[in-house]
Design a protein around this motif. Structure first.
Motif, PDB file in Angstrom:
ATOM      1  N   MET A 154      43.396  49.748  41.937  1.00  0.00           N
ATOM      2  CA  MET A 154      41.859  50.025  42.124  1.00  0.00           C
ATOM      3  C   MET A 154      41.797  47.995  43.805  1.00  0.00           C
ATOM      4  O   MET A 154      41.771  49.049  44.568  1.00  0.00           O
ATOM      5  N   ALA A 155      43.025  47.822  43.721  1.00  0.00           N
ATOM      6  CA  ALA A 155      42.548  46.357  44.021  1.00  0.00           C
ATOM      7  C   ALA A 155      43.312  46.939  45.903  1.00  0.00           C
ATOM      8  O   ALA A 155      42.685  46.770  46.932  1.00  0.00           O
ATOM      9  N   ALA A 156      44.537  48.058  44.985  1.00  0.00           N
ATOM     10  CA  ALA A 156      45.428  47.937  46.991  1.00  0.00           C
ATOM     11  C   ALA A 156      44.369  49.070  46.918  1.00  0.00           C
ATOM     12  O   ALA A 156      45.009  48.839  48.656  1.00  0.00           O
ATOM     13  N   LEU A 157      44.140  50.110  46.873  1.00  0.00           N
ATOM     14  CA  LEU A 157      43.368  50.678  47.128  1.00  0.00           C
ATOM     15  C   LEU A 157      42.231  50.959  47.373  1.00  0.00           C
ATOM     16  O   LEU A 157      41.905  51.851  48.626  1.00  0.00           O
ATOM     17  N   GLY A 158      41.337  49.689  47.508  1.00  0.00           N
ATOM     18  CA  GLY A 158      40.004  49.444  48.079  1.00  0.00           C
ATOM     19  C   GLY A 158      39.545  50.370  46.855  1.00  0.00           C
ATOM     20  O   GLY A 158      38.717  50.765  47.283  1.00  0.00           O
ATOM     21  N   ILE A 159      39.220  50.606  46.121  1.00  0.00           N
ATOM     22  CA  ILE A 159      38.370  51.552  44.448  1.00  0.00           C
ATOM     23  C   ILE A 159      38.034  50.703  44.129  1.00  0.00           C
ATOM     24  O   ILE A 159      37.628  49.855  42.739  1.00  0.00           O
ATOM     25  N   GLY A 160      36.546  50.144  44.016  1.00  0.00           N
ATOM     26  CA  GLY A 160      35.412  49.651  42.973  1.00  0.00           C
ATOM     27  C   GLY A 160      35.266  49.907  42.244  1.00  0.00           C
ATOM     28  O   GLY A 160      34.646  49.086  41.246  1.00  0.00           O
ATOM     29  N   SER A 161      35.550  51.036  41.892  1.00  0.00           N
ATOM     30  CA  SER A 161      34.694  51.158  39.591  1.00  0.00           C
ATOM     31  C   SER A 161      35.983  52.102  39.023  1.00  0.00           C
ATOM     32  O   SER A 161      36.601  53.127  39.892  1.00  0.00           O
ATOM     33  N   PRO A 162      36.837  51.574  38.023  1.00  0.00           N
ATOM     34  CA  PRO A 162      37.282  52.565  37.599  1.00  0.00           C
ATOM     35  C   PRO A 162      36.489  54.056  36.390  1.00  0.00           C
ATOM     36  O   PRO A 162      37.512  54.759  35.763  1.00  0.00           O
ATOM     37  N   SER A 163      35.371  54.184  37.096  1.00  0.00           N
ATOM     38  CA  SER A 163      34.815  55.044  36.995  1.00  0.00           C
ATOM     39  C   SER A 163      34.758  56.176  37.954  1.00  0.00           C
ATOM     40  O   SER A 163      34.654  57.713  37.960  1.00  0.00           O
ATOM     41  N   GLU A 164      35.863  56.039  38.955  1.00  0.00           N
ATOM     42  CA  GLU A 164      36.617  56.083  39.889  1.00  0.00           C
ATOM     43  C   GLU A 164      37.328  57.599  39.698  1.00  0.00           C
ATOM     44  O   GLU A 164      38.492  57.506  40.586  1.00  0.00           O
ATOM     45  N   ILE A 165      38.513  57.059  38.735  1.00  0.00           N
ATOM     46  CA  ILE A 165      40.174  57.263  38.691  1.00  0.00           C
ATOM     47  C   ILE A 165      39.724  58.085  37.061  1.00  0.00           C
ATOM     48  O   ILE A 165      39.244  58.078  35.865  1.00  0.00           O
TER      49      ILE A 165
END
Length: 227
Positions: A154-165
Motif C-alpha cells: 500500500m505504501a509503495a503504490l500509494g493506496i490509502g485504504s485496505p478497503s481498495e484491496i
C-alpha cells in the motif's frame, strides 16, 4: 505467489519436511507442516517445533535458524534443477485483464527475496510489466498472517485504504492476512494443498477454483464503486 499464480504443488511442504529431517526431527508428521503452510517460514518452523516431542525451548532460535537455512538452500537448489516450474496457465491473462480495469497487481510470498527473484527469473516474470510490485517475507518485520506485506505494498503504490484491496491466496494464512489487513475481500483459491472445505474454515469472503474467477468479482465491485 507460489501455489496461486505459480504452479507449486507440494514443493514447499516437502522441502520443509526434508529440512526438519536433516536436523534430526524424524518423528515429525506431514500434517504439522500442512497446518502452517502460507505462514512466514521462520514462524512456521518455530510453531512446528513447539509441538514436537523433542522440542527444547532453550535452543529454539538456534534450531529455527538452522532449519530455515537448510530449507532456503534446498528450495534454491530445487528452482535451479527444475526448469519445468511454470506459471498457472491463466495468470498473465488475468493480470492483463485486471490492469486494463485499472487494478494494480502485487505478489507477496513467504519466501525470501533471493529465492523469489530466482523463481521469478526462471518463469520470465522478473520485472514483468504486468506485475506492479512484489514483497517477500524477509522484507517485513512480520510475515503472514500479519498485515505487514500488504501494508508495504500500500505504501509503495500509494493506496490509502485496505478497503481498495482484494487479497487472494491458496492457504489459510493468506485468508487471515487479508482479514487482518482489513481488505475489501479475502479470497481463497483451491489448490493441491488446500481443498474447498479446508479453506472454508478460515471464513474467506469467497472461494475460487481458478485465478480467472477473480475477474467477475472485480467487475461486479467496479460497477458498485464510483471512480
Amino acid at each position: 505467489m507460489a501455489g496461486t499464480a505459480i504452479k507449486n504443488d507440494k514443493v514447499v511442504p516437502e522441502l520443509l519436511l526434508k529440512a526438519f529431517l536433516q536436523h534430526g526431527f524424524d518423528k515429525l508428521i506431514k500434517e504439522a507442516i500442512h497446518e502452517k503452510m502460507g505462514y512466514a517460514i521462520p514462524e512456521a518452523i518455530k510453531q512446528i517445533l513447539a509441538s514436537h516431542t523433542t522440542y527444547q525451548p532453550d535452543f529454539s532460535e538456534l534450531i529455527v535458524g538452522k532449519i530455515y537455512a537448510t530449507f532456503k538452500a534446498e528450495i534454491k537448489k530445487y528452482c535451479r534443477l527444475n526448469p519445468e516450474i511454470s506459471p498457472e496457465e491463466d495468470a498473465l491473462e488475468v493480470f492483463e485483464t485486471l490492469q486494463q480495469m485499472g487494478i494494480k497487481i502485487g505478489l507477496n510470498t513467504n519466501l525470501d527475496r533471493e529465492t523469489t527473484n530466482l523463481l521469478l527469473k526462471q518463469i520470465g516474470w522478473k520485472d514483468h510489466p504486468l506485475i506492479d510490485i512484489t514483497v517477500c517475507g524477509d522484507e517485513v518485520c512480520k510475515g503472514r498472517p500479519h498485515p505487514d506485506m500488504i501494508l508495504q505494498m500500500m505504501a509503495a503504490l500509494g493506496i490509502g485504504s485496505p478497503s481498495e484491496i482484494i487479497k487472494i491466496g491458496g492457504t489459510l494464512a493468506d485468508i487471515l492476512e487479508g482479514q487482518q489487513s482489513g481488505c475489501l475481500m479475502s479470497v481463497g483459491i483451491t489448490n493441491p494443498n488446500f481443498s474447498h472445505s479446508e479453506l472454508l474454515t478460515a471464513q474467506p469472503t469467497h472461494i475460487l477454483g481458478s485465478l480467472s474467477e477473480i475477474i467477475p468479482l472485480v467487475e461486479n465491485e467496479l460497477t458498485k464503486t464510483p471512480e
